[in-house]
Motif scaffolding. Structure first.
Motif, PDB file in Angstrom:
ATOM      1  N   ARG A  46     -25.894  -1.143 -64.937  1.00  0.00           N
ATOM      2  CA  ARG A  46     -27.233  -0.899 -65.477  1.00  0.00           C
ATOM      3  C   ARG A  46     -27.758   0.488 -65.094  1.00  0.00           C
ATOM      4  O   ARG A  46     -28.301   1.214 -65.931  1.00  0.00           O
ATOM      5  CB  ARG A  46     -28.187  -1.996 -64.969  1.00  0.00           C
ATOM      6  CG  ARG A  46     -29.666  -1.710 -65.118  1.00  0.00           C
ATOM      7  CD  ARG A  46     -30.082  -1.457 -66.574  1.00  0.00           C
ATOM      8  NE  ARG A  46     -31.454  -0.991 -66.626  1.00  0.00           N
ATOM      9  CZ  ARG A  46     -31.817   0.286 -66.529  1.00  0.00           C
ATOM     10  NH1 ARG A  46     -30.918   1.238 -66.389  1.00  0.00           N
ATOM     11  NH2 ARG A  46     -33.094   0.624 -66.587  1.00  0.00           N
ATOM     12  N   GLU A  47     -27.569   0.881 -63.832  1.00  0.00           N
ATOM     13  CA  GLU A  47     -28.119   2.154 -63.376  1.00  0.00           C
ATOM     14  C   GLU A  47     -27.336   3.348 -63.913  1.00  0.00           C
ATOM     15  O   GLU A  47     -27.762   4.488 -63.770  1.00  0.00           O
ATOM     16  CB  GLU A  47     -28.183   2.188 -61.853  1.00  0.00           C
ATOM     17  CG  GLU A  47     -29.216   1.210 -61.292  1.00  0.00           C
ATOM     18  CD  GLU A  47     -29.411   1.345 -59.791  1.00  0.00           C
ATOM     19  OE1 GLU A  47     -28.663   2.116 -59.160  1.00  0.00           O
ATOM     20  OE2 GLU A  47     -30.307   0.679 -59.253  1.00  0.00           O
ATOM     21  N   ALA A  71     -34.572   4.320 -61.511  1.00  0.00           N
ATOM     22  CA  ALA A  71     -33.135   4.491 -61.269  1.00  0.00           C
ATOM     23  C   ALA A  71     -32.853   5.710 -60.406  1.00  0.00           C
ATOM     24  O   ALA A  71     -31.811   5.792 -59.758  1.00  0.00           O
ATOM     25  CB  ALA A  71     -32.398   4.611 -62.598  1.00  0.00           C
ATOM     26  N   TRP A  84     -25.083  -4.000 -60.864  1.00  0.00           N
ATOM     27  CA  TRP A  84     -26.258  -3.138 -60.958  1.00  0.00           C
ATOM     28  C   TRP A  84     -25.855  -1.698 -61.249  1.00  0.00           C
ATOM     29  O   TRP A  84     -26.604  -0.945 -61.882  1.00  0.00           O
ATOM     30  CB  TRP A  84     -27.100  -3.201 -59.685  1.00  0.00           C
ATOM     31  CG  TRP A  84     -27.980  -4.410 -59.619  1.00  0.00           C
ATOM     32  CD1 TRP A  84     -27.959  -5.404 -58.684  1.00  0.00           C
ATOM     33  CD2 TRP A  84     -29.005  -4.785 -60.552  1.00  0.00           C
ATOM     34  NE1 TRP A  84     -28.911  -6.359 -58.974  1.00  0.00           N
ATOM     35  CE2 TRP A  84     -29.569  -6.002 -60.115  1.00  0.00           C
ATOM     36  CE3 TRP A  84     -29.500  -4.198 -61.714  1.00  0.00           C
ATOM     37  CZ2 TRP A  84     -30.594  -6.639 -60.797  1.00  0.00           C
ATOM     38  CZ3 TRP A  84     -30.523  -4.830 -62.403  1.00  0.00           C
ATOM     39  CH2 TRP A  84     -31.065  -6.036 -61.936  1.00  0.00           C
ATOM     40  N   GLU A  85     -24.665  -1.298 -60.797  1.00  0.00           N
ATOM     41  CA  GLU A  85     -24.176   0.049 -61.111  1.00  0.00           C
ATOM     42  C   GLU A  85     -24.009   0.228 -62.610  1.00  0.00           C
ATOM     43  O   GLU A  85     -24.217   1.320 -63.147  1.00  0.00           O
ATOM     44  CB  GLU A  85     -22.845   0.319 -60.408  1.00  0.00           C
ATOM     45  CG  GLU A  85     -22.988   0.642 -58.929  1.00  0.00           C
ATOM     46  CD  GLU A  85     -21.651   0.834 -58.243  1.00  0.00           C
ATOM     47  OE1 GLU A  85     -20.609   0.448 -58.829  1.00  0.00           O
ATOM     48  OE2 GLU A  85     -21.635   1.375 -57.134  1.00  0.00           O
TER      49      GLU A  85
END
Length: 965
Positions: free
Chosen positions: A385-386, A142, A382-383
């Motif tokens: 998750r990251e 990440a 995805w933001e």
């Protein structure tokens, strides 16, 4: 290493060591207290003040550094991005920081699919180049936009797409290295014939290889029997790579040794095909355990990434108002899997995703599913998750979360049962943790609410680790799956490997490092997890009275500083908002993290012991632009501009301040005088000799031109009655800040006319409001507080009636939206002003006003405070409605940052920041393109550097309205 040996390290003659390093090393040698404090910790729970720091400029300088250290008996630890979570990049040693100069991509061979890199190369640097050939480096943690290859090799990092490409060890082909005793060699896979030849040649290299062969032969049976057969086994050393069936691969055996054996000088790495098309499928389940149970079903369709997250992570994000629009994109559920499929075309990646949907959808009780076809939406998901680390740290109403058990892995098919047992263990110890991670590889991330402040809490932490390690061993897993062991988990390695293999690790370490000087106390013969804690039962920080109230941090400045978890997002070098000064200098002390660490040391008081008079903290804050980028861009919302203002307030209390504080911090006084006699003020500021004297007296950079006062201010024009405003209609207050009023009155006039044409009755306060932003930036908080309250009193009659206050200067609007509530959280009129303060773009959006159409392209520079504290998307939506194409060349600050770029000694860094994207884009813009910037400092920077005069949004709107007529 024994305790006696450790004490011997403390008897080093640091001054002699420093002198010898300076004499021979091509690099920066720093043994000052600032540098040592900066490198005393990483992203872990641990703190060890180093002997000194070296930033080598060349590979030979690294070798020379180690040579001198050996002569003095000084331990050595290598460091890249400093994002380690287990304490492996802090030590009582000489820290070698490879990240500033050793950033070269030495070779990319797309045919052979290899790249050769120096240890300081940031992962995304390489990936940006290799994507041109549809190739990538597979492991992608990440921290991919700021971690270094040296760190990835040290930790054996993995990341989201390791299901596609494996660990770092699986993607390293060769390592160029140097040992503590000065032997340089290149290592990689070794045939039996080559092994025999190397041993026969003798010397130190032959001795090492002979010892490696002996370890292989002696422990092969134990290695095959005890090593977990899972995708993400990272704990311990990779002795399995020495086995004949694995090609006696010495490079891979050294990956993950965390700087305890050798120092890496260069690495040749494998590149893999990067499917140009990606399709994201998100599946929602009743809970995270059900999601984990479905890992096998998804892996049948060969996703390139398979991530999981739980409901608690989403609850934390909602509490922190983190990516609220992104969260709304998730399908219904309380646990989710994010499956990414790759293909050479969109049709191919979509087909794989739809095949998975079709099979899973035939179940009696299928999960909810959402297929994303919009790349923007995919990025938003995805933001989510990251954002895991940022979302789980400093959650309001939840105890602080810490690393220490954050990356264990089990066989992917056992993740569901493991998580149920792990949740029960958390409850047994009264701990809270959200669960997320690389489920396709069986790796679980969590930040746990350990109490690291009290004796009982630390004992509970140790008790939890003892049972958690037992649990992972029972499931056939690994304590670490990408972050390494450091000292937080290394004590328990015998449970996982047995005493024989622990002895093998010790022999492996001693073979490479017979003097035990490479990162001692980590992995092998490690410190205990409760040693060297940053906090611990003895942590009793100084708790001074402060001007800012820190309402979101229990009213405590030291508690606010603990927001920084060391993850280092402020070290990004492209597509970055923070930290502008780091982007220009690549100095750790110019990162948000570095400054927070120095403030932590100041409050701790045992190493940086001068309190508010600390020169170390003052030095690090000198190039802080107070841009507020960190308050938004930092995953834990560290607000360094506020911390700087508070520190400067106390540092200069009863002391003379630097000249710029009086010339620009008190600009409200001088600006008001200049506005009354603009001809004289301009003469003083523009005449060749007088301007030099004026700038010297004010501490202003000689390279700068002084802004010209307008012949007539907006407030004078308004009082003259020539404005032709309305006496009826919905009311709005137009706030005449001094910058637009006295230097660019045309912006206020434009806003006045635009609002009038939309039918508003525009109210202008009877007197020019006080100047509130500059004294804050210079830490004149008592004076600034008085001026803020004066402004609130001026606006009170209007806000009590619910009339919005429109402010054209973003930095002024930000004071009322941010600092006002931090200084006076209980002030009722202050709350009203905060709630009713708007920028022009926000006002247009809130009032649902249809903007006029205008074709063309604009080069847009939003003010930092507008991006960090206001609503920058409002301006973008407005431009889109107008029909304009927007080019925003610079993500972060323009480099002027209020008066920062005017100060003597700061011109060069100001211009370096501006030249990163903004100024080249303005120069390249055609004469028909619009240059738009709302901030006074942004417009001044552009005007002085390019002679293009930018428009304020108000002027752009008026231009469009006039063309429509």
């Amino acid at each position: 290493m024994s305790e006696a040996e450790r004490k011997g390290d403390q008897m080093l003659n640091a001054k002699a060591l420093e002198a010898d390093l300076r004499a021979v090393v091509d690099g920066e040698v720093r043994f000052d207290s600032t540098s040592r404090a900066l490198y005393a910790t990483d992203a872990s729970n641990y703190r060890q003040v180093p002997v000194g720091v070296v930033l080598p400029r060349t590979t030979d300088a690294v070798v020379k550094t180690i040579e001198v250290c050996r002569r003095h008996g000084a331990p050595v630890v290598s460091r890249g991005g400093g994002t380690a979570l287990c304490g492996q990049t802090c030590n009582v040693a000489v820290v070698i920081d490879h990240s500033k100069y050793l950033r070269g991509i030495l070779e990319i061979d797309p045919q052979k699919r290899i790249a050769r890199v120096q240890p300081g190369v940031v992962l995304d640097q390489l990936r940006d180049e290799t994507e041109k050939f549809h190739l990538t480096y597979g492991p992608d943690p990440a921290t991919h936009d700021h971690n270094t290859f040296g760190g990835m090799i040290g930790n054996n990092s993995c990341g989201i797409h390791s299901v596609m490409a494996g660990r770092t060890a699986d993607n390293v082909l060769e390592l160029d290295l140097v040992t503590y005793d000065g032997v340089r060699m290149t290592v990689g896979p070794t045939s039996e014939e080559e092994l025999e030849r190397i041993i026969a040649e003798g010397g130190r290299r032959g001795e090492i290889y002979a010892g490696l062969r002996e370890i292989r032969d002696r422990y092969a049976r134990d290695i095959r029997r005890r090593y977990p057969r899972i995708p993400r086994r990272v704990s311990g050393f990779n002795l399995d790579d020495l086995l004949p069936e694995n090609g006696f691969n010495v490079a891979r055996a050294l990956v993950g040794t965390e700087g305890t054996c050798v120092t890496v000088l260069e690495a040749t790495v494998r590149l893999v095909h990067s499917p140009p098309s990606r399709t994201l499928l998100v599946l929602g389940y009743p809970d995270v355990y059900s999601a984990a149970d479905d890992i096998g079903a998804l892996m049948e369709f060969a996703p390139v990434g398979l991530e999981g997250l739980d409901e608690l992570l989403i609850k934390f994000m909602k509490k922190k108002k983190l990516h609220p629009e992104d969260i709304e994109l998730l399908p219904p559920g309380k646990g989710w899997l994010l499956a990414e499929f790759g293909g050479d075309t969109r049709e191919e990646s979509d087909r794989k995703a739809r095949q998975a949907m079709k099979k899973i959808g035939k179940r009696d009780d299928p999960p909810s599913m959402k297929l994303f076809s919009d790349s923007k939406e995919e990025k938003m998901v995805w933001e989510v998750r990251e954002s895991g680390l940022g979302a789980t740290a400093n959650v309001p109403g939840v105890p602080l979360g810490w690393p220490g058990w954050e990356d264990a892995a089990v066989p992917p098919e056992k993740v569901g049962p493991y998580l149920r047992d792990f949740h029960a263990l958390l409850q047994e110890h009264g701990l809270i943790a959200s669960l997320y991670g690389h489920f396709g590889d069986g790796c679980i991330h969590c930040r746990i609410s350990f109490d690291l402040f009290t004796h009982q809490g630390v004992q509970n932490y140790l008790g939890f680790l003892d049972k958690a390690t037992d649990l992972v061993v029972r499931y056939g897993g690994s304590f670490s799956a990408e972050h390494g062991d450091g000292q937080s988990k290394a004590m328990y390695l015998e449970k996982m490997y047995g005493p024989e293999l622990l002895e093998a690790f010790r022999r492996f370490k001693e073979l490479w490092d017979p003097e035990w000087k490479m990162n001692p106390g980590k992995v092998v013969e490690p410190f205990r997890p409760d040693q060297n804690l940053r906090l611990g039962p003895e942590y009793t920080p100084w708790q001074p009275e402060t001007r800012f109230r820190f309402p979101n941090d229990d009213g405590s400045f030291p508690r606010a500083v603990l927001r920084c978890v060391g993850v280092g997002k402020c070290r990004r070098t492209h597509d970055a908002f923070m930290c502008p000064s780091f982007l220009a200098t690549l100095e750790e002390k110019h990162t948000t993290r570095g400054r927070a660490h120095l403030l932590f040391e100041m409050f701790r008081g045992d190493f940086v012991a001068d309190g508010w008079h600390s020169r170390e903290v003052l030095e690090s804050l000198e190039f802080c632009l107070s841009c507020k980028g960190c308050k938004t861009d930092c995953p834990v919302n560290v607000d360094m501009a506020t911390y700087k203002a508070e520190f400067l307030h106390h540092h200069y209390r009863h002391r003379l301040r630097p000249l710029p504080a009086y010339s620009m911090g008190l600009f409200g006084i001088w600006g008001s005088l200049g506005a009354k006699m603009p001809a004289l003020a301009n003469f003083m500021g523009q005449a060749p000799v007088l301007s030099g004297i004026t700038k010297a007296l004010g501490g202003i950079a000689p390279e700068r031109s002084m802004p010209r006062f307008a012949d007539e201010s907006f407030t004078s024009w308004y009082k003259s009655g020539r404005h032709g405003g309305r006496s009826e209609g919905r009311r709005v207050v137009l706030y005449p800040d001094i910058f637009n009023d006295c230097f660019f009155p045309e912006t206020l006039k434009a806003a006045f006319e635009v609002l009038t044409r939309y039918g508003y009755q525009v109210i202008v306060p009877k007197k020019r409001p006080p100047v509130v932003r500059p004294p804050i930036d210079y830490g004149m908080l008592a004076y600034a507080g008085k001026k803020i309250l004066e402004a609130v009193r001026l606006l009170s009659p209007y806000v009590r009636q619910g009339i919005p206050v429109l402010i054209l200067e973003p930095s002024t609007a930000a004071v009322f939206r941010d600092e006002l509530s931090e200084l006076y959280p209980q002030h009722e009129d202050g709350k009203r002003v905060t709630g009713l303060t708007v920028t022009l773009s926000e006002f247009m959006k809130k009032e649902s006003l249809t903007p006029p159409r205008l074709s063309g392209t604009i080069v847009y520079q939003a003010h930092c405070h507008q991006k960090a504290l206001l609503k920058p998307e409002a301006a973008h939506e407005l431009f889109k409605q107008m029909g304009l194409t927007v080019v925003e060349p610079q993500q972060g600050c323009c480099g002027m940052a209020g008066s920062f770029g005017f100060e003597k000694g700061k011109y060069d860094i100001s211009m370096r920041i501006a030249e990163m994207g903004l100024l080249p884009a303005v120069r390249q813009a055609s004469s028909g393109d619009y240059i738009v910037a709302d901030g006074f400092s942004c417009r001044t920077q552009i005007l002085q550097a390019t002679e293009r005069k930018p428009l304020h949004l108000a002027e752009l709107l008026l231009l469009a309205l006039n063309r429509r007529r």
